[in-house]
Design a protein around this motif. Structure first.
Motif, PDB file in Angstrom:
ATOM      1  N   PHE A 176       0.846  -1.191   0.000  1.00 39.21           N
ATOM      2  CA  PHE A 176       0.000   0.000   0.000  1.00 39.21           C
ATOM      3  C   PHE A 176       0.883   1.243   0.000  1.00 39.21           C
ATOM      4  O   PHE A 176       1.555   1.532   0.998  1.00 39.21           O
ATOM      5  N   PRO A 177       0.929   1.999  -1.103  1.00 38.03           N
ATOM      6  CA  PRO A 177       1.765   3.206  -1.157  1.00 38.03           C
ATOM      7  C   PRO A 177       1.094   4.376  -0.426  1.00 38.03           C
ATOM      8  O   PRO A 177      -0.039   4.733  -0.732  1.00 38.03           O
ATOM      9  N   LEU A 178       1.802   4.952   0.532  1.00 34.87           N
ATOM     10  CA  LEU A 178       1.215   5.981   1.388  1.00 34.87           C
ATOM     11  C   LEU A 178       1.949   7.305   1.233  1.00 34.87           C
ATOM     12  O   LEU A 178       3.165   7.390   1.435  1.00 34.87           O
ATOM     13  N   ALA A 179       1.206   8.353   0.881  1.00 36.83           N
ATOM     14  CA  ALA A 179       1.782   9.691   0.773  1.00 36.83           C
ATOM     15  C   ALA A 179       2.002  10.290   2.159  1.00 36.83           C
ATOM     16  O   ALA A 179       1.275   9.985   3.105  1.00 36.83           O
ATOM     17  N   CYS A 180       3.003  11.125   2.267  1.00 34.71           N
ATOM     18  CA  CYS A 180       3.300  11.874   3.509  1.00 34.71           C
ATOM     19  C   CYS A 180       3.347  10.959   4.730  1.00 34.71           C
ATOM     20  O   CYS A 180       2.691  11.228   5.748  1.00 34.71           O
ATOM     21  N   PRO A 181       4.117   9.877   4.671  1.00 37.98           N
ATOM     22  CA  PRO A 181       4.091   8.885   5.759  1.00 37.98           C
ATOM     23  C   PRO A 181       4.603   9.409   7.095  1.00 37.98           C
ATOM     24  O   PRO A 181       4.254   8.882   8.151  1.00 37.98           O
ATOM     25  N   LYS A 182       5.439  10.450   7.057  1.00 36.28           N
ATOM     26  CA  LYS A 182       6.029  10.957   8.301  1.00 36.28           C
ATOM     27  C   LYS A 182       5.184  12.037   8.977  1.00 36.28           C
ATOM     28  O   LYS A 182       5.530  12.494  10.069  1.00 36.28           O
ATOM     29  N   ALA A 183       4.097  12.458   8.344  1.00 37.40           N
ATOM     30  CA  ALA A 183       3.206  13.445   8.969  1.00 37.40           C
ATOM     31  C   ALA A 183       2.714  12.899  10.299  1.00 37.40           C
ATOM     32  O   ALA A 183       2.380  11.719  10.415  1.00 37.40           O
ATOM     33  N   ARG A 184       2.663  13.747  11.306  1.00 43.52           N
ATOM     34  CA  ARG A 184       2.336  13.271  12.650  1.00 43.52           C
ATOM     35  C   ARG A 184       0.993  13.829  13.129  1.00 43.52           C
ATOM     36  O   ARG A 184       0.625  14.967  12.818  1.00 43.52           O
ATOM     37  N   PHE A 185       0.291  12.974  13.892  1.00 47.55           N
ATOM     38  CA  PHE A 185      -1.016  13.319  14.441  1.00 47.55           C
ATOM     39  C   PHE A 185      -1.068  12.911  15.908  1.00 47.55           C
ATOM     40  O   PHE A 185      -0.350  12.005  16.345  1.00 47.55           O
ATOM     41  N   ALA A 186      -1.950  13.562  16.642  1.00 51.06           N
ATOM     42  CA  ALA A 186      -2.291  13.140  18.008  1.00 51.06           C
ATOM     43  C   ALA A 186      -3.801  12.928  18.030  1.00 51.06           C
ATOM     44  O   ALA A 186      -4.555  13.777  18.510  1.00 51.06           O
ATOM     45  N   PRO A 187      -4.288  11.816  17.470  1.00 55.76           N
ATOM     46  CA  PRO A 187      -5.731  11.610  17.286  1.00 55.76           C
ATOM     47  C   PRO A 187      -6.507  11.757  18.587  1.00 55.76           C
ATOM     48  O   PRO A 187      -6.102  11.265  19.642  1.00 55.76           O
ATOM     49  N   VAL A 188      -7.643  12.436  18.485  1.00 53.66           N
ATOM     50  CA  VAL A 188      -8.462  12.703  19.665  1.00 53.66           C
ATOM     51  C   VAL A 188      -9.835  12.062  19.469  1.00 53.66           C
ATOM     52  O   VAL A 188     -10.447  12.164  18.402  1.00 53.66           O
ATOM     53  N   PHE A 189     -10.306  11.386  20.504  1.00 51.93           N
ATOM     54  CA  PHE A 189     -11.566  10.646  20.461  1.00 51.93           C
ATOM     55  C   PHE A 189     -12.751  11.604  20.390  1.00 51.93           C
ATOM     56  O   PHE A 189     -12.800  12.602  21.108  1.00 51.93           O
ATOM     57  N   VAL A 190     -13.719  11.305  19.527  1.00 54.56           N
ATOM     58  CA  VAL A 190     -14.878  12.172  19.349  1.00 54.56           C
ATOM     59  C   VAL A 190     -15.637  12.378  20.661  1.00 54.56           C
ATOM     60  O   VAL A 190     -16.166  13.469  20.931  1.00 54.56           O
ATOM     61  N   GLY A 191     -15.668  11.353  21.509  1.00 59.20           N
ATOM     62  CA  GLY A 191     -16.332  11.502  22.794  1.00 59.20           C
ATOM     63  C   GLY A 191     -15.657  12.538  23.678  1.00 59.20           C
ATOM     64  O   GLY A 191     -16.321  13.260  24.439  1.00 59.20           O
ATOM     65  N   ASP A 192     -14.332  12.649  23.569  1.00 61.99           N
ATOM     66  CA  ASP A 192     -13.603  13.661  24.334  1.00 61.99           C
ATOM     67  C   ASP A 192     -13.825  15.054  23.750  1.00 61.99           C
ATOM     68  O   ASP A 192     -13.887  16.044  24.488  1.00 61.99           O
ATOM     69  N   VAL A 193     -13.949  15.141  22.435  1.00 65.36           N
ATOM     70  CA  VAL A 193     -14.253  16.424  21.797  1.00 65.36           C
ATOM     71  C   VAL A 193     -15.640  16.902  22.230  1.00 65.36           C
ATOM     72  O   VAL A 193     -15.840  18.083  22.554  1.00 65.36           O
ATOM     73  N   VAL A 194     -16.590  15.985  22.261  1.00 67.48           N
ATOM     74  CA  VAL A 194     -17.945  16.324  22.709  1.00 67.48           C
ATOM     75  C   VAL A 194     -17.921  16.825  24.150  1.00 67.48           C
ATOM     76  O   VAL A 194     -18.572  17.826  24.495  1.00 67.48           O
ATOM     77  N   LYS A 195     -17.161  16.144  25.014  1.00 67.83           N
ATOM     78  CA  LYS A 195     -17.040  16.599  26.402  1.00 67.83           C
ATOM     79  C   LYS A 195     -16.445  17.998  26.469  1.00 67.83           C
ATOM     80  O   LYS A 195     -16.861  18.830  27.288  1.00 67.83           O
ATOM     81  N   ALA A 196     -15.451  18.274  25.607  1.00 65.62           N
ATOM     82  CA  ALA A 196     -14.827  19.599  25.611  1.00 65.62           C
ATOM     83  C   ALA A 196     -15.849  20.674  25.267  1.00 65.62           C
ATOM     84  O   ALA A 196     -15.879  21.742  25.893  1.00 65.62           O
ATOM     85  N   PHE A 197     -16.707  20.407  24.296  1.00 62.27           N
ATOM     86  CA  PHE A 197     -17.745  21.379  23.930  1.00 62.27           C
ATOM     87  C   PHE A 197     -18.718  21.592  25.083  1.00 62.27           C
ATOM     88  O   PHE A 197     -19.040  22.735  25.424  1.00 62.27           O
ATOM     89  N   THR A 198     -19.210  20.512  25.669  1.00 66.82           N
ATOM     90  CA  THR A 198     -20.229  20.658  26.716  1.00 66.82           C
ATOM     91  C   THR A 198     -19.645  21.303  27.965  1.00 66.82           C
ATOM     92  O   THR A 198     -20.335  22.064  28.656  1.00 66.82           O
ATOM     93  N   ARG A 199     -18.389  21.033  28.270  1.00 63.90           N
ATOM     94  CA  ARG A 199     -17.791  21.640  29.467  1.00 63.90           C
ATOM     95  C   ARG A 199     -17.439  23.106  29.227  1.00 63.90           C
ATOM     96  O   ARG A 199     -17.551  23.926  30.145  1.00 63.90           O
ATOM     97  N   ALA A 200     -17.026  23.427  28.010  1.00 64.71           N
ATOM     98  CA  ALA A 200     -16.789  24.841  27.697  1.00 64.71           C
ATOM     99  C   ALA A 200     -18.089  25.624  27.755  1.00 64.71           C
ATOM    100  O   ALA A 200     -18.118  26.776  28.188  1.00 64.71           O
ATOM    101  N   LEU A 201     -19.180  24.991  27.349  1.00 59.31           N
ATOM    102  CA  LEU A 201     -20.496  25.626  27.403  1.00 59.31           C
ATOM    103  C   LEU A 201     -20.857  26.004  28.833  1.00 59.31           C
ATOM    104  O   LEU A 201     -21.513  27.025  29.082  1.00 59.31           O
ATOM    105  N   ASP A 202     -20.389  25.201  29.773  1.00 61.52           N
ATOM    106  CA  ASP A 202     -20.707  25.394  31.182  1.00 61.52           C
ATOM    107  C   ASP A 202     -19.682  26.273  31.909  1.00 61.52           C
ATOM    108  O   ASP A 202     -19.837  26.534  33.098  1.00 61.52           O
ATOM    109  N   ARG A 203     -18.623  26.685  31.192  1.00 59.86           N
ATOM    110  CA  ARG A 203     -17.547  27.455  31.830  1.00 59.86           C
ATOM    111  C   ARG A 203     -17.316  28.750  31.065  1.00 59.86           C
ATOM    112  O   ARG A 203     -16.652  28.778  30.028  1.00 59.86           O
ATOM    113  N   GLU A 204     -17.856  29.818  31.592  1.00 57.95           N
ATOM    114  CA  GLU A 204     -17.764  31.109  30.919  1.00 57.95           C
ATOM    115  C   GLU A 204     -16.316  31.569  30.782  1.00 57.95           C
ATOM    116  O   GLU A 204     -15.986  32.341  29.878  1.00 57.95           O
TER     117      GLU A 204
END
Length: 318
Positions: A176-204
């Motif tokens: 499988f030929p892969l472009a930009c193989p050295k590009a780096r990510f810190a994948p974040v779980f959608v459930g944690d993103v959802v928590k970030a939105f709801t907690r920011a909503l509650d924190r002025e």
């Protein structure tokens, strides 16, 4: 927390579908803005969710909607330009209409989805440039209380990252030929993103902040694709392409319907998608790892059995 009336733009997408149900479970009344409500009847099963037909380019329609809105959440974004979808429209003009309608109605609270590395001064990736322009626009609008979110790649059930590579690998040859193989990510779980939105909503105090969201570990793209192959049970050799070949692949695939990879994607991948400091811990969120979540929705039967056995043994050891 006092129940709010929340209008969510992009609520029928991957992140939005997770977020609106969480908001509903917290007692909020949620209006999901869409051009075609008939395509999303599954949301009608939850009585706290309302599908509202509205064009995001129609300022009058947005103004009418926001007159009965306490908070706006904007999740609109595209990874590539296709058909009538343009970066400038999605990432700049829609936010411009949103803040105009908010000021017209006196609605002040806005949670805005941006992107890691978004920068109005970006010279090559129009995705990152327009994301940066839209982010600056909403933060610089007087009278609004804005929190923006800058995630690395987001994963979870229904994602377009691991699922897309899994689909490609299932039909790929042994190499499988892969472009930009050295590009780096810190994948974040959608459930944690959802928590970030709801907690920011509650924190002025999060108003005015631009919150970077990353998972607990970083990986190269090649490591992530190799891991995907392992999870789905494919014995595929993922081989990284050199830069000139990566660029060529981007130009060629950018001509394919649906643009699985484009030259703009190539330019975006020249910058590692890793947080300087993830905001999750400050919001009281312990981020979930790729290894803990991806096998639960992507693994084949044998892999899931081994994974479940491993998790059971780990819990006994604890």
């Amino acid at each position: 927390m006092t129940p709010l009336r929340i209008s969510v733009l992009g609520g029928t997408g991957f992140i939005g579908s997770h977020l609106v149900h969480r908001l509903s479970s917290l007692g909020h009344q949620v209006a999901i803005v869409t051009r075609r409500p008939e395509r999303h009847r599954e949301f009608k099963l939850d009585r706290s969710l309302e599908l509202v037909q509205c064009s995001l380019t129609d300022l009058d329609s947005l103004t009418t909607l926001f007159r009965r809105t306490d908070c706006v959440i904007n999740l609109i974004g595209i990874l590539n330009e296709t058909g009538n979808s343009r970066f400038q429209d999605a990432h700049v003009e829609i936010p411009r209409n949103v803040v105009k309608a908010m000021r017209e109605t006196g609605t002040q609270r806005l949670l805005h989805m941006s992107a890691l590395n978004a920068d109005v001064n970006e010279s090559r990736s129009m995705y990152l440039k327009t994301k940066g322009e839209g982010e600056d626009l909403v933060h610089n609008t007087p009278g609004l209380s804005v929190t923006s979110f800058r995630p690395s790649v987001i994963f979870g059930r229904g994602d377009s990252f691991f699922n897309r590579f899994a689909s490609l690998l299932r039909s790929a040859p042994p190499v499988f030929p892969l472009a930009c193989p050295k590009a780096r990510f810190a994948p974040v779980f959608v459930g944690d993103v959802v928590k970030a939105f709801t907690r920011a909503l509650d924190r002025e105090q999060t108003a005015g902040q631009r919150l970077e969201l990353c998972g607990p570990a970083s990986y190269s793209l090649q490591q992530l694709v190799t891991y995907t192959a392992e999870v789905i049970g494919r014995k595929t050799l993922v081989t990284g392409l050199p830069d000139f070949a990566s660029r060529l692949q981007a130009r060629m695939l950018g001509l394919v319907p649906g643009k699985p990879f484009s030259i703009d994607n190539y330019y975006s991948l020249q910058k590692d998608s890793i947080c300087r400091e993830s905001a999750l811990s400050g919001l009281g969120i312990r981020p979930q790892s790729v290894e803990a979540i991806v096998p639960t929705y992507l693994g084949n039967r044998n892999y899931r059995a081994r994974y479940n056995q491993y998790r059971a043994e780990a819990r006994r050891d604890d």
